[in-house]
Scaffold this active site. Structure first.
Site, PDB file in Angstrom:
ATOM      1  CG  ASN A 226      -0.233  -0.067   2.511  1.00  0.00           C
ATOM      2  OD1 ASN A 226       0.431   0.889   2.891  1.00  0.00           O
ATOM      3  ND2 ASN A 226      -0.318  -1.201   3.202  1.00  0.00           N
ATOM      4  CB  ALA A 291       1.322  -0.281  10.735  1.00  0.00           C
ATOM      5  CG  ASP A 295      -7.897  -4.673   5.844  1.00  0.00           C
ATOM      6  OD1 ASP A 295      -7.444  -4.703   7.002  1.00  0.00           O
ATOM      7  OD2 ASP A 295      -8.455  -3.673   5.354  1.00  0.00           O
ATOM      8  CE  LYS A 305       9.108 -12.551 -12.871  1.00  0.00           C
ATOM      9  NZ  LYS A 305       9.907 -12.234 -14.033  1.00  0.00           N
ATOM     10  CG  ASP A 321      -8.691  -5.748  13.381  1.00  0.00           C
ATOM     11  OD1 ASP A 321      -7.749  -5.086  13.883  1.00  0.00           O
ATOM     12  OD2 ASP A 321      -9.765  -5.238  13.046  1.00  0.00           O
ATOM     13  CB  ILE A 322      -2.668  -6.193  14.592  1.00  0.00           C
ATOM     14  CG1 ILE A 322      -2.161  -7.040  13.426  1.00  0.00           C
ATOM     15  CG2 ILE A 322      -1.660  -6.179  15.728  1.00  0.00           C
ATOM     16  CD1 ILE A 322      -0.946  -6.460  12.732  1.00  0.00           C
ATOM     17  CE  LYS A 353     -11.868   1.587   9.819  1.00  0.00           C
ATOM     18  NZ  LYS A 353     -10.971   2.145   8.806  1.00  0.00           N
ATOM     19  CE  LYS A 357     -10.205  -1.940  13.319  1.00  0.00           C
ATOM     20  NZ  LYS A 357      -9.057  -2.384  12.553  1.00  0.00           N
TER      21      LYS A 357
HETATM   22  N1  CTP Z   1      -5.239  -2.561  11.604  1.00  0.00           N
HETATM   23  C1  CTP Z   1      -4.744  -3.672  12.216  1.00  0.00           C
HETATM   24  N2  CTP Z   1      -4.781  -4.894  11.619  1.00  0.00           N
HETATM   25  C2  CTP Z   1      -5.337  -5.034  10.411  1.00  0.00           C
HETATM   26  C3  CTP Z   1      -5.872  -3.910   9.752  1.00  0.00           C
HETATM   27  C4  CTP Z   1      -5.803  -2.681  10.384  1.00  0.00           C
HETATM   28  O1  CTP Z   1      -4.250  -3.552  13.329  1.00  0.00           O
HETATM   29  N3  CTP Z   1      -5.349  -6.227   9.825  1.00  0.00           N
HETATM   30  C5  CTP Z   1      -5.192  -1.277  12.310  1.00  0.00           C
HETATM   31  C6  CTP Z   1      -4.424  -0.168  11.612  1.00  0.00           C
HETATM   32  O2  CTP Z   1      -3.090  -0.109  12.043  1.00  0.00           O
HETATM   33  C7  CTP Z   1      -5.180   1.070  12.056  1.00  0.00           C
HETATM   34  C8  CTP Z   1      -6.600   0.579  12.270  1.00  0.00           C
HETATM   35  O3  CTP Z   1      -6.504  -0.840  12.416  1.00  0.00           O
HETATM   36  O4  CTP Z   1      -4.726   1.564  13.308  1.00  0.00           O
HETATM   37  C9  CTP Z   1      -7.558   0.890  11.184  1.00  0.00           C
HETATM   38  O5  CTP Z   1      -7.047   0.489   9.949  1.00  0.00           O
HETATM   39  P1  CTP Z   1      -7.965   0.588   8.658  1.00  0.00           P
HETATM   40  O6  CTP Z   1      -7.308  -0.081   7.534  1.00  0.00           O
HETATM   41  O7  CTP Z   1      -8.422   2.001   8.490  1.00  0.00           O
HETATM   42  O8  CTP Z   1      -9.229  -0.206   9.179  1.00  0.00           O
HETATM   43  P2  CTP Z   1      -9.729  -1.648   8.938  1.00  0.00           P
HETATM   44  O9  CTP Z   1      -9.926  -2.316  10.252  1.00  0.00           O
HETATM   45  O10 CTP Z   1      -8.912  -2.359   7.952  1.00  0.00           O
HETATM   46  O11 CTP Z   1     -11.183  -1.320   8.357  1.00  0.00           O
HETATM   47  P3  CTP Z   1     -11.635  -1.016   6.839  1.00  0.00           P
HETATM   48  O12 CTP Z   1     -10.467  -1.405   5.976  1.00  0.00           O
HETATM   49  O13 CTP Z   1     -12.814  -1.903   6.678  1.00  0.00           O
HETATM   50  O14 CTP Z   1     -11.953   0.431   6.800  1.00  0.00           O
END
Ligand code: CTP
Length: 418
Positions: A226, A291, A295, A305, A321-322, A353, A357
């Site tokens: 990303n 970070a 996802d 490759k 989802d950390i 969110k 969370k």
């Molecule tokens: N985050 C995380 N682990 C993941 C995805 C996101 O810990 N697998 C954390 C990011 O570091 C950030 C927060 O969750 O602090 C939100 O990240 P974001 O990408 O905006 O949210 P998502 O939970 O992925 O929700 P969505 O993509 O559906 O908006």
């Protein structure tokens, strides 16, 4: 709860004046500081670690190696984990070595690191004070004076030895400065350091910061990534360190240099980041997840490759989802702050969110604009908690880091005074 005492490290080298450092440790403690003691092997010939442990209330570190740890036995007294010198280096606010022998000064000046004290000296970014003590001829030797000049030029503060009767029977320079004079130098250097950093409101905190954009392999040469530059997380880590926090920065790939004084743990994938975060979570009083975590990951990563063969479909599976996991596994009192990168309905989405969370605060970012958000120098958004919102108008990421830390420091003070 009162404010936490400032941790300082007292290094004791092997000189006859080692007994005077007992008085130094006592004076530092009377001054409201929290002295920890490290002794060299030679120092133990002059004084027992137990004397210092008794006054400081902490184990005295006497060795770089924990010989018995591998056997699963209780740690040997004075021995520590293999990374303890790094931990000590990063958590202390000042290192004062008294007495500093000719040997220690030489090792410091030349970067030799063969025991805990010399290794920690290289690893710390905290200010260093040395109080030399030795025989007058040794003191006047050009080699010793050259080493001192090198150390002075590198910012080490020298508390000059006095003149008088020396243990060797000679009279002259080389006698350890009085403990009160060394303690006064400690107070002065700490005050200067606090002025230089301006604020000190995160002292005593351990902040775990994630930064950068994770990468998930498709095949040995390609990945899903990303546009995160890591700048926001790095700015927060650097600013938190300057404000006194011990910072553990868990970083996905970025092109940024490691911020000074932070412990940096490099990771690549969401899975690796999760593992590092969960491992270090018990130490953290504050967690900031800046970070951009992928996802999804590729379900079956190709071993070779991939060749161009018409249309392809990649099957993706969700990553953990950390942030949500951190929130549910944290110990009571640990603050958890997330980031929300949004392109529409920013505040509403970010608040959802925050609830989903179970975290304490969320920094909502509008990443739809080119001027702010991903891979730019500037940022804009709001700091949202269940109690309200603080607007963060467009500003540099460094400035935003400082505004975010203001909010976090407020929240920590509220928790600590509960
Ligand atoms: N985050 C995380 N682990 C993941 C995805 C996101 O810990 N697998 C954390 C990011 O570091 C950030 C927060 O969750 O602090 C939100 O990240 P974001 O990408 O905006 O949210 P998502 O939970 O992925 O929700 P969505 O993509 O559906 O908006």
């Amino acid at each position: 709860m009162g404010t936490e005492r400032v941790k300082v490290t007292v290094g004791v080298a092997g000189g006859i004046a080692a007994y005077k450092s007992v008085e130094l440790v006592r004076l530092l403690q009377n001054a409201g500081l929290d002295p920890h003691v490290i002794m060299t092997r030679a120092a133990e010939e002059f004084i027992r670690p137990l004397t210092f442990a008794g006054i400081s209330g902490h184990n005295v570190i006497t060795s770089l190696w924990n010989e018995r740890a591998g056997a699963g036995a209780e740690a040997e007294e004075g021995a520590v984990s293999p990374m303890e010198h790094i931990n000590e280096a990063q958590t202390t606010r000042l290192l004062v070595v008294a007495p500093a022998t000719a040997d220690i000064l030489g090792k410091f000046a030349h970067g030799l690191a063969d025991d805990f004290l010399t290794t920690m000296f290289l690893a710390t970014s905290a200010p260093v004070i040395v109080a030399p003590s030795m025989n007058v001829n040794m003191w006047q030797h050009p080699a010793v004076q050259a080493n001192l000049a090198t150390l002075r030029a590198r910012g080490v503060r020298v508390v000059e030895p006095g003149s008088g009767y020396l243990a060797c029977g000679m009279v002259g320079g080389g006698r350890l400065a009085e403990p009160a004079e060394i303690a006064a130098a400690v107070a002065e250097v700490l005050a200067q350091a606090a002025d230089a950093s301006g604020k000190d409101d995160l002292a005593g905190e351990t902040m775990l910061v994630t930064a950068g954009g994770t990468r998930e392999a498709i095949d040995p040469v390609r990945f899903i990534g990303n546009r995160s530059s890591g700048r926001m997380g790095y700015a927060i880590a650097e600013a938190a360190r300057k404000r006194g926090a011990h910072v553990i920065l868990i970083s996905a790939p970025t092109v940024l240099p490691a911020p000074a004084g932070c412990e940096v743990i490099p990771v690549v994938t969401a899975g690796e980041m999760r593992q590092a975060v969960i491992e270090r979570l018990p130490e953290a009083s504050i967690v900031v997840m800046a970070a951009a975590v992928s996802d999804y990951r590729v379900k079956d990563v190709a071993e070779q490759k991939l060749k161009r063969t018409g249309t392809r479909t990649l099957e993706l599976e969700p990553t953990e989802d950390i942030l949500a996991e951190v929130s549910s596994r944290r110990s009571p009192g640990t603050l958890v702050i997330g980031f929300a990168a949004e392109t529409e309905h920013i505040v509403a989405n970010a608040l959802a969110k925050l609830d989903r969370k179970g975290i304490d605060a969320i920094v909502a970012n509008d990443v739809s604009s080119a001027e702010t958000g991903f891979d730019s120098e500037r940022n804009a958004g709001s700091f949202l908690t269940r109690n309200g919102a603080v607007e963060l108008p467009t500003m540099s990421k460094t400035e935003m880091a400082s505004r975010i830390l203001d909010q976090i420091a407020h929240m920590r003070t509220a928790i600590r005074s509960r």
